[in-house]
Design an enzyme around this catalytic site. Structure first.
Site, PDB file in Angstrom:
ATOM      1  CG  ASP A  61      -1.866   1.118   1.300  1.00 40.24           C
ATOM      2  OD1 ASP A  61      -1.537   2.219   0.807  1.00 40.24           O
ATOM      3  OD2 ASP A  61      -2.963   0.911   1.846  1.00 40.24           O
ATOM      4  CG  ASP A  66       1.455  -9.072  -4.309  1.00 35.05           C
ATOM      5  OD1 ASP A  66       1.827  -9.837  -3.392  1.00 35.05           O
ATOM      6  OD2 ASP A  66       0.325  -9.127  -4.818  1.00 35.05           O
ATOM      7  CG  ASN A 119       7.161  -7.816   9.778  1.00 37.46           C
ATOM      8  OD1 ASN A 119       6.827  -8.289  10.870  1.00 37.46           O
ATOM      9  ND2 ASN A 119       6.364  -6.990   9.101  1.00 37.46           N
ATOM     10  CE1 TYR A 143       1.048 -16.683  10.231  1.00 33.02           C
ATOM     11  CE2 TYR A 143       0.547 -17.489  12.432  1.00 33.02           C
ATOM     12  CZ  TYR A 143       1.123 -16.541  11.609  1.00 33.02           C
ATOM     13  OH  TYR A 143       1.776 -15.459  12.158  1.00 33.02           O
TER      14      TYR A 143
HETATM   15  N1  LIG Z   1       0.073  -9.988  15.054  1.00 26.55           N
HETATM   16  C1  LIG Z   1       0.363 -11.114  15.669  1.00 26.55           C
HETATM   17  O1  LIG Z   1      -0.277 -11.505  16.656  1.00 26.55           O
HETATM   18  C2  LIG Z   1       1.530 -11.949  15.189  1.00 26.55           C
HETATM   19  C3  LIG Z   1       1.964 -13.002  16.006  1.00 26.55           C
HETATM   20  C4  LIG Z   1       3.032 -13.779  15.572  1.00 26.55           C
HETATM   21  C5  LIG Z   1       3.644 -13.510  14.371  1.00 26.55           C
HETATM   22  N2  LIG Z   1       3.194 -12.493  13.593  1.00 26.55           N
HETATM   23  C6  LIG Z   1       3.874 -12.273  12.301  1.00 26.55           C
HETATM   24  O2  LIG Z   1       4.383 -10.958  12.300  1.00 26.55           O
HETATM   25  C7  LIG Z   1       4.427 -10.466  10.973  1.00 26.55           C
HETATM   26  C8  LIG Z   1       3.733  -9.118  10.916  1.00 26.55           C
HETATM   27  O3  LIG Z   1       2.427  -9.284  11.388  1.00 26.55           O
HETATM   28  P1  LIG Z   1       1.457  -8.041  11.735  1.00 26.55           P
HETATM   29  O4  LIG Z   1       0.425  -8.568  12.674  1.00 26.55           O
HETATM   30  O5  LIG Z   1       2.269  -6.866  12.106  1.00 26.55           O
HETATM   31  O6  LIG Z   1       0.760  -7.862  10.310  1.00 26.55           O
HETATM   32  P2  LIG Z   1      -0.068  -6.676   9.660  1.00 26.55           P
HETATM   33  O7  LIG Z   1      -0.266  -5.534  10.585  1.00 26.55           O
HETATM   34  O8  LIG Z   1      -1.252  -7.323   9.044  1.00 26.55           O
HETATM   35  O9  LIG Z   1       0.932  -6.229   8.503  1.00 26.55           O
HETATM   36  C9  LIG Z   1       1.308  -7.137   7.517  1.00 26.55           C
HETATM   37  C10 LIG Z   1       2.328  -6.457   6.637  1.00 26.55           C
HETATM   38  O10 LIG Z   1       2.772  -7.402   5.656  1.00 26.55           O
HETATM   39  C11 LIG Z   1       2.547  -6.859   4.367  1.00 26.55           C
HETATM   40  N3  LIG Z   1       2.199  -7.953   3.465  1.00 26.55           N
HETATM   41  C12 LIG Z   1       1.390  -9.000   3.700  1.00 26.55           C
HETATM   42  N4  LIG Z   1       1.332  -9.792   2.630  1.00 26.55           N
HETATM   43  C13 LIG Z   1       2.115  -9.206   1.685  1.00 26.55           C
HETATM   44  C14 LIG Z   1       2.450  -9.512   0.347  1.00 26.55           C
HETATM   45  N5  LIG Z   1       1.965 -10.597  -0.278  1.00 26.55           N
HETATM   46  N6  LIG Z   1       3.268  -8.698  -0.334  1.00 26.55           N
HETATM   47  C15 LIG Z   1       3.764  -7.602   0.264  1.00 26.55           C
HETATM   48  N7  LIG Z   1       3.483  -7.240   1.523  1.00 26.55           N
HETATM   49  C16 LIG Z   1       2.669  -8.037   2.216  1.00 26.55           C
HETATM   50  C17 LIG Z   1       1.449  -5.822   4.516  1.00 26.55           C
HETATM   51  O11 LIG Z   1       1.591  -4.873   3.488  1.00 26.55           O
HETATM   52  P3  LIG Z   1       0.359  -3.975   2.916  1.00 26.55           P
HETATM   53  O12 LIG Z   1      -0.643  -3.839   4.029  1.00 26.55           O
HETATM   54  O13 LIG Z   1       1.006  -2.694   2.506  1.00 26.55           O
HETATM   55  O14 LIG Z   1      -0.197  -4.707   1.782  1.00 26.55           O
HETATM   56  C18 LIG Z   1       1.750  -5.260   5.904  1.00 26.55           C
HETATM   57  O15 LIG Z   1       2.756  -4.272   5.810  1.00 26.55           O
HETATM   58  C19 LIG Z   1       3.776 -11.539  10.103  1.00 26.55           C
HETATM   59  O16 LIG Z   1       4.784 -12.326   9.505  1.00 26.55           O
HETATM   60  C20 LIG Z   1       2.975 -12.345  11.082  1.00 26.55           C
HETATM   61  O17 LIG Z   1       2.777 -13.669  10.642  1.00 26.55           O
HETATM   62  C21 LIG Z   1       2.159 -11.696  13.967  1.00 26.55           C
END
Ligand SMILES: NC(=O)c1ccc[n+]([C@@H]2O[C@H](COP(=O)([O-])OP(=O)(O)OC[C@H]3O[C@@H](n4cnc5c(N)ncnc54)[C@H](OP(=O)(O)O)[C@@H]3O)[C@@H](O)[C@H]2O)c1
Length: 244
Positions: free
Chosen positions: A43, A67, A90, A155
């Site tokens: 985005d 992407d 990330n 996942y």
């Molecule tokens: N939140 C939790 O509880 C949690 C727990 C354990 C691990 N994690 C891991 O931590 C990481 C970040 O999670 P978050 O919760 O901070 O996620 P989030 O707020 O949903 O953000 C996800 C980010 O990844 C980007 N993204 C996703 N798919 C993509 C793609 N195909 N191509 C390019 N960019 C992509 C999004 O970009 P755009 O929005 O710009 O498209 C966004 O910047 C992830 O790997 C997740 O699995 C999260």
């Protein structure tokens, strides 16, 4: 703005998925430590917003959109990033639900974003780090790689794969100066489903989810010289959930 206490002055850090959540917080934290940050996401509006936040108060940043579900976009991101000292893998996609409800397209999307994209970013960027004799890669895994959580088979499978790749990449690249580690968060307050996060938070020893900044600090520590003797490790940042 450089200060003598910064741990990453002059370093260039690529943070994937830095337009929100943990990635955005990591981009801020790395910039605070003096790194020039390449903010990645899909985005452009939110990407430019994160860049503006950093440039206004913390330091240097630029945005690259890509992407990561498309391998040619992964390659372009690596090319546009150029020589980086720090790579934070990330960006990620999550899906929770009954195994029988997951369709093949979503299964593929999970592995494309969470496994294939980090793999080919490391393939593109780590050899150059190794040639320079320095670098740090931090992969964002998850506690669900280590616990059996109903609804998280696919996942959790992606994140267990990322942890396994972390160890193999450490074996491959660390003898040439590149440290490769992972952080495995428990529930984190981000864009994800708040009800699920609260349910998981109640199962942690600390009884709460993490703020994105708390995970960003672990990422930044692993990227910094303070973690100079740590490689091949997956650091749990899960409120103690996997300790018991
Ligand atoms: N939140 C939790 O509880 C949690 C727990 C354990 C691990 N994690 C891991 O931590 C990481 C970040 O999670 P978050 O919760 O901070 O996620 P989030 O707020 O949903 O953000 C996800 C980010 O990844 C980007 N993204 C996703 N798919 C993509 C793609 N195909 N191509 C390019 N960019 C992509 C999004 O970009 P755009 O929005 O710009 O498209 C966004 O910047 C992830 O790997 C997740 O699995 C999260």
């Amino acid at each position: 703005m450089t200060t003598t206490s910064q741990s990453l002055p002059g370093r260039i850090a690529l943070v994937t998925g830095a337009t929100s959540g943990i990635g955005r917080a990591a981009a801020h934290e790395l910039a605070r430590e003096g790194a020039e940050v390449i903010v990645h996401g899909r985005d452009p509006k939110r990407g430019e917003q994160v860049v503006a936040e950093i440039v206004q108060t913390l330091g240097q940043a630029r945005f690259v959109a890509a992407d990561l579900s498309d391998p040619t976009e992964v390659r372009r991101l690596a090319d546009e990033a150029g020589a980086v000292d720090v790579l934070v893998n990330n960006a990620g996609l999550s899906w929770f639900g009954p195994t029988a409800d997951l369709d093949v397209a979503t299964y593929d999307a999970l592995f494309d974003s969470n496994v294939r994209a980090p793999y080919f970013l490391v393939a593109a960027l780590a050899p150059r780090m190794a040639a320079n004799g320095v670098g740090s890669i931090v992969n964002v895994a998850s506690m669900v790689a280590d616990i059996g959580l109903a609804g998280a088979a696919a996942y959790g499978g992606t994140k267990a794969t990322l942890a396994a790749m972390t160890r193999s990449w450490a074996a491959e690249f660390s003898p040439r100066g590149v440290r490769v580690n992972a952080v495995a968060p428990g529930p984190v307050y981000t864009a994800a489903d708040p009800e699920r996060i609260e349910t998981l938070a109640a199962t942690t020893l600390l009884g709460r989810a993490a703020q994105a900044e708390e995970i960003a600090q672990v990422i930044t520590f692993l990227a910094s010289p303070a973690a100079a003797h740590i490689t091949g490790a997956t650091i749990a940042a899960d409120g103690g959930r996997t300790a018991v």
